[in-house]
Design an enzyme around this catalytic site. Structure first.
Site: not given
Length: 246
Positions: A52, A199, A50
């Site tokens: 972002d 990230r 999933r």
């Protein structure tokens, strides 16, 4: 009923991520909307990763069940491509054994993060690479990446408010490389990832590369330190999900 696998690429710039959200434009909503048009009823998707808001994919995988007498795999791919937005491409469609689950059956995911390190950013990379004109200690970045393979506690690299109950992940590969002059990339493959994990890793490594923290402090974070001790979360638009292994 038949089970199908979809291989999907998308430009995440104008999507609020993969997961369906009421009133928001998402990749799942886009593809499930196309499937509903084809089958005349809601068709829920299971996805491998999933992503972002703002994150891209070249190798996303999703699966679903549908009646066997409606569309074969080739017809399905062409129909979905015609019904989805231009930012989404169904790169392959295949019938798979009953019970195949794109998320549960995945053994590894691979991500790439891209940095445009030139003093003047390329206008052609502005949506797909983060402009980073600051000085970087490349050996320090490499040293951080070399610490990642193996099993570590990544609590320091995911939001404090989380649904995760297990914070250990098994990293298979991690390395920085130069895609071409002025374009630096970080690739990482692991059994699974937590929200914002890649990230946050990149943001923290950039702090090491910029001299704001040491390689040793980065190593300590892999022992399960709290999120506030980790670095900043790097922008979303430099990140790509590039492969899922089964």
């Amino acid at each position: 009923m038949a089970t199908f696998r979809l291989d999907i690429a998308y430009d995440g710039t104008r999507f609020k991520g993969w997961a369906r959200q009421e009133g928001l434009r998402t990749v799942q909503g886009e593809v499930e909307g196309a499937l509903e048009q084809l089958y005349g009823a809601p068709v829920p998707l299971t996805v491998a990763g999933r992503t972002d808001a703002g994150v891209h994919a070249t190798g996303q995988v999703a699966s679903f069940e549908a009646p066997t007498d409606r569309h074969d795999a080739n017809t399905l791919r062409r129909a979905l491509d015609s019904l989805t937005a231009e930012e989404v491409a169904i790169t392959d469609t295949s019938a798979v054994p009953p019970g195949f689950d794109a998320r549960r059956d995945a053994t590894a995911r691979r991500y790439r993060y891209r940095l445009d390190t030139r003093s003047v950013p390329s206008p052609f990379e502005r949506r797909y690479a983060v402009h980073w004109p600051h000085a970087l200690d490349r050996p320090a970045l490499d040293s951080c990446a070399e610490l990642l393979p193996g099993t570590h506690d990544f609590t320091a690299f995911t939001p404090t408010e989380t649904e995760h109950v297990r914070f250990e992940r098994d990293v298979l590969e991690a390395a920085w490389s130069e895609e071409r002059p002025g374009l630096l990339t970080f690739e990482i493959e692991a059994d699974a990832f937590m929200r914002n994990m890649v990230r946050a890793l990149v943001g923290t490594m950039l702090e090491v590369g910029g001299g704001r923290r040491t390689v040793e402090s980065f190593a300590a974070l892999l022992e399960g330190r709290p999120r506030p001790e980790g670095g900043e979360t790097a922008p979303a638009h430099g990140l790509f999900l590039i492969a899922v292994r089964y």
